[in-house]
Enzyme design. Structure first.
Site, PDB file in Angstrom:
ATOM      1  CB  CYS A   1      20.090  17.406  41.059  1.00  0.00           C
ATOM      2  SG  CYS A   1      18.664  16.386  40.719  1.00  0.00           S
TER       3      CYS A   1
ATOM      4  NE  ARG B   1      21.367  23.002  43.849  1.00  0.00           N
ATOM      5  CZ  ARG B   1      21.342  23.964  42.940  1.00  0.00           C
ATOM      6  NH1 ARG B   1      21.879  25.130  43.216  1.00  0.00           N
ATOM      7  NH2 ARG B   1      20.815  23.770  41.768  1.00  0.00           N
TER       8      ARG B   1
ATOM      9  CD1 TRP C   1      14.088  18.050  45.352  1.00  0.00           C
ATOM     10  CD2 TRP C   1      13.222  17.971  43.288  1.00  0.00           C
ATOM     11  NE1 TRP C   1      12.826  18.590  45.401  1.00  0.00           N
ATOM     12  CE2 TRP C   1      12.268  18.549  44.161  1.00  0.00           C
ATOM     13  CE3 TRP C   1      12.891  17.818  41.946  1.00  0.00           C
ATOM     14  CZ2 TRP C   1      11.022  18.983  43.727  1.00  0.00           C
ATOM     15  CZ3 TRP C   1      11.637  18.245  41.513  1.00  0.00           C
ATOM     16  CH2 TRP C   1      10.721  18.816  42.403  1.00  0.00           C
TER      17      TRP C   1
ATOM     18  CG  ASN D   1      22.599  18.631  38.897  1.00  0.00           C
ATOM     19  OD1 ASN D   1      22.554  17.536  39.455  1.00  0.00           O
ATOM     20  ND2 ASN D   1      23.077  19.720  39.483  1.00  0.00           N
ATOM     21  N   GLY D   2      19.690  17.931  35.527  1.00  0.00           N
ATOM     22  CA  GLY D   2      18.990  18.280  34.291  1.00  0.00           C
ATOM     23  C   GLY D   2      18.126  17.121  33.845  1.00  0.00           C
TER      24      GLY D   2
ATOM     25  CD  GLU E   1       7.709  36.574  49.967  1.00  0.00           C
ATOM     26  OE1 GLU E   1       7.160  36.094  48.971  1.00  0.00           O
ATOM     27  OE2 GLU E   1       8.763  36.118  50.453  1.00  0.00           O
TER      28      GLU E   1
ATOM     29  CE  LYS F   1       9.093  33.297  52.468  1.00  0.00           C
ATOM     30  NZ  LYS F   1       9.873  33.640  51.343  1.00  0.00           N
TER      31      LYS F   1
ATOM     32  CD  GLU G   1       8.340  29.580  51.086  1.00  0.00           C
ATOM     33  OE1 GLU G   1       8.584  28.954  50.051  1.00  0.00           O
ATOM     34  OE2 GLU G   1       8.722  30.753  51.264  1.00  0.00           O
TER      35      GLU G   1
ATOM     36  CG  HIS H   1     -16.502  40.831  45.217  1.00  0.00           C
ATOM     37  ND1 HIS H   1     -17.733  41.263  44.787  1.00  0.00           N
ATOM     38  CD2 HIS H   1     -15.760  41.957  45.390  1.00  0.00           C
ATOM     39  CE1 HIS H   1     -17.736  42.583  44.687  1.00  0.00           C
ATOM     40  NE2 HIS H   1     -16.546  43.021  45.057  1.00  0.00           N
TER      41      HIS H   1
ATOM     42  CE  LYS I   1      17.569  30.085  48.355  1.00  0.00           C
ATOM     43  NZ  LYS I   1      16.560  30.951  48.983  1.00  0.00           N
TER      44      LYS I   1
HETATM   45  C1  G6P Z   1      11.851  28.538  44.753  1.00  0.00           C
HETATM   46  C2  G6P Z   1      12.311  29.145  46.071  1.00  0.00           C
HETATM   47  C3  G6P Z   1      11.695  30.530  46.255  1.00  0.00           C
HETATM   48  C4  G6P Z   1      12.037  31.418  45.078  1.00  0.00           C
HETATM   49  C5  G6P Z   1      11.629  30.765  43.752  1.00  0.00           C
HETATM   50  C6  G6P Z   1      12.228  31.509  42.574  1.00  0.00           C
HETATM   51  O1  G6P Z   1      10.496  28.257  44.811  1.00  0.00           O
HETATM   52  O2  G6P Z   1      11.942  28.325  47.148  1.00  0.00           O
HETATM   53  O3  G6P Z   1      12.183  31.122  47.442  1.00  0.00           O
HETATM   54  O4  G6P Z   1      11.384  32.645  45.225  1.00  0.00           O
HETATM   55  O5  G6P Z   1      12.122  29.427  43.670  1.00  0.00           O
HETATM   56  O6  G6P Z   1      13.627  31.354  42.625  1.00  0.00           O
HETATM   57  P1  G6P Z   1      14.666  32.352  42.019  1.00  0.00           P
HETATM   58  O7  G6P Z   1      16.003  31.748  42.312  1.00  0.00           O
HETATM   59  O8  G6P Z   1      14.376  32.438  40.555  1.00  0.00           O
HETATM   60  O9  G6P Z   1      14.475  33.675  42.706  1.00  0.00           O
END
Ligand code: G6P
Length: 612
Positions: A2, A27, A76, A102-103, A484, A488, A491, A507, A607
């Site tokens: 949010c 976000r 959200w 928010n929260g 990673e 990437k 996602e 295995h 985000k």
């Molecule tokens: C979300 C984002 C990721 C990020 C993760 C942790 O899932 O999409 O890209 O790595 O949160 O976020 P932070 O702000 O703690 O790095």
């Protein structure tokens, strides 16, 4: 997740709110709305499910909402499905008070039930409506808005950042915060609140971060912050050094591509102030030499890509320091009764500094008697403020949900920290230290040369974008890198993908390899090249197509086994993942582009994840 924006000033509020909400879009959200108090002191609310474009259409269909004070929200969904009614702002039954929040209010059901017993009817399923209804209830009873606000804050439990408007006090906007970010912006034409500084950059870079338990009253000309006891307080103002262009696309099709391309500069900004005459200088640790010498164990804690940085850190720091280093997912760490204490350092890594699980893990670590050092990108964020020591990455604002430049700068900074600690503890020989510092110094240019030519990655993406499943394999640092690369890809492209330690293939996973399976093999870590090569041969001989990522140094040994070969510049083996991630980011980006995905805002993702 949010987002909140609020404005009290001398200009029309709606365009400012919409612009702010647009900058918060990244976000992640599923509905949006605004509330504006009109010059006739009416409370006008427009809110809707869906993207901001839908909200804009709704606003255009009506007379433009006039008014110079307003609050806006992107939601959200947590409590109640995404629909028009559950969208914020929420208004009490008397139509006097509007709230964005928010929260999560944990005791909302109990408060709702008690209000319902008093005959108050609720329109939505949200926890936020409880705040609006309860505030109106107290306002009716106490006859004063601030009394009502404090009465509500005394009743609710949980996390909140909120913006409040009341039509009876038309020139005032009230803000309150606990365990959710909220900042105040001081502009020339009025004052602002926002959950995220990027929403304010177009108007001001002078901000104050609100603290837990505080309430602020904003008008067009004044801002006053109050503490829990309602005593007025003065709070320092900060100047944010991000500028508005840093949060705009600047000619790129997507923020993700722009942020990939900014990595050379982001790494330069993060490392160069910390390199002086061939030495790593971390003033943040200047007073901590004795403490650093006493550390016997390191736990790195983070979520998502930041956790993958932690995995790289586990390998690199353990090699450098020769003490146990573990990487944990914050959501697991916090509930695992972790072994902590004075001689255990906990390193929390977070771009946003607001990820709820990482924050909870930080508190757990402190409770257990460990010091917390955090690596954070957003200045003044909650994790930064609660840590004992903070090292900031200077990546600038990152807007695309899928992180790129924050990941890279976190990794470089973590490795620098490892080298620094190894030096303090006398664990690194002078020539190795010099080689590492030299490698770090050269990184920005190597990144820029790598990113100057992305054609081969782009071509590989156009060959393979329609695969249903992709496996990433690698050993040691390449394994951490594969985690990673796989994240990437999945996602943003929605292709199923997994990452395996290459030695673990036999295995189980190798049973999934059949003719035409796509495997991305990472062969950048020179010390284990021969071992990785054997694993590539294993999957090749079962018919897999193999994209091999190798360095100038390792490429000759794997060239004959590669269906496609992506070559990156060589650097010190411990720094190699910094360069190694880039072809994986570019590959993921172009695969998603070929598949027509919403690259900057992938479905269901946010985000900054501020719920559990
Ligand atoms: C979300 C984002 C990721 C990020 C993760 C942790 O899932 O999409 O890209 O790595 O949160 O976020 P932070 O702000 O703690 O790095």
């Amino acid at each position: 997740m949010c987002g909140i924006i609020g404005y009290a000033g001398r200009s029309e509020a709606v365009p400012i709110l919409l612009d702010g909400l647009e900058r918060l879009e990244y976000r992640g959200y599923d509905s949006a709305g605004v509330a504006v108090v009109s010059p006739e002191n009416e409370l006008q609310v427009v809110k809707t499910k869906g993207r901001l474009s839908v909200l804009r259409e709704h606003l255009a269909e009506q007379d433009p909402l006039k008014g110079q004070i307003g609050i806006g929200h992107t939601r959200w969904a947590t409590h109640g499905e995404p629909n028009d009614t559950n969208a914020h702002p929420h208004v009490g039954a008397d139509g006097k008070i509007a709230v964005v929040h928010n929260g999560i209010i944990e005791n909302y059901l109990e408060i709702r039930a008690s209000l319902e017993r008093k005959g108050i009817h609720f329109a939505s399923e949200t926890d936020t409506e409880v705040i609006a209804q309860l505030m109106e209830y107290y306002y009716r009873k106490l006859g004063n808005l601030m009394n009502a606000v404090y009465a509500v804050l005394g009743r609710i439990q949980g996390a909140y950042a909120m913006g409040i408007l009341c039509r009876d006090v038309p020139g005032q906007m009230i803000a309150a915060r606990k365990d959710a970010p909220l900042l105040i912006g001081y502009g020339e034409d009025g004052n602002y609140i926002a959950s995220d500084v990027t929403a304010l950059l177009a108007h001001t870079r002078t901000v104050t971060y609100m603290e837990d338990g505080e309430v602020a009253v904003l008008t067009a000309d004044s801002v006053q912050i109050y503490d829990r006891e309602r005593a007025p307080i003065d709070r320092e103002k900060h100047t944010v050094d991000w500028d508005v262009s840093a949060a705009e696309k600047g000619g790129y099709a997507h923020f993700m591509l722009k942020e990939i391309m900014e990595q050379g500069e982001a790494v330069r900004k993060t490392v160069s102030p910390r390199l002086q005459d061939g030495r790593i200088v971390l003033p943040e640790l200047a007073e901590s030499a004795e403490f650093l010498k006493g550390i016997r164990k390191i736990n790195i804690v983070a979520c998502g890509s930041a956790y993958h940085v932690g995995m790289v850190g586990k390998y690199v720091l353990e090699k450098l320091l020769r003490i146990p280093v573990d990487a944990y997912l914050a959501s697991e760490f916090r509930y695992s009764e972790p072994l902590l204490g004075e001689d255990t350092l906990v390193i929390v890594i977070s771009q946003s500094g607001e990820t709820l699980d990482s924050m909870a893990a930080l508190r757990e670590a402190k409770k257990g008697g460990s010091k917390v050092l955090s690596i954070v990108n957003v200045m003044g964020s909650s994790i930064a403020r609660e840590s004992d020591i903070v090292l900031y990455t200077w990546a600038g604002p990152e807007i695309a949900v899928a992180t790129t430049k924050a990941y890279t700068t976190q990794m470089v900074l973590l490795i620098m920290l490892g080298i620094y600690m190894a030096d303090v503890n006398g664990r690194v020989a002078a020539d190795e230290y010099a080689a590492l510092v030299n490698g770090i110094t050269e990184l920005p240019e190597k990144i820029e040369s790598l990113l100057g030519d992305v054609d081969i990655c782009q071509k590989a993406a156009s060959h393979y974008f329609n695969r249903n499943s992709v496996f990433f394999i690698g050993r040691n640092l390449d394994y951490a890198l594969g985690l990673e690369g796989s994240l990437k890809l999945k996602e943003i492209s929605y292709i199923h993908s997994e990452s395996y330690a290459a030695g673990e293939l036999k295995h189980g996973t190798i049973s999934l390899i059949e003719p035409g399976t796509l495997v991305v093999a990472l062969a950048t870590y020179a010390p284990l090249l021969e071992k990785t090569r054997s694993n590539i041969v294993e999957v090749r001989s079962r018919g897999a197509d193999v994209i091999v990522v190798a360095t100038e140094e390792t490429a000759p040994a794997v060239r004959d086994q590669a269906t496609e070969l992506l070559i990156i510049p060589s650097t010190h083996p411990l720094l190699q993942p910094v360069l190694g991630v880039m072809p994986l980011q570019i590959f993921a980006y172009y695969v998603a582009l070929n598949r027509g995905c919403d690259i900057d805002k992938p479905r269901n993702l946010a985000k900054s994840v501020t719920v559990e």
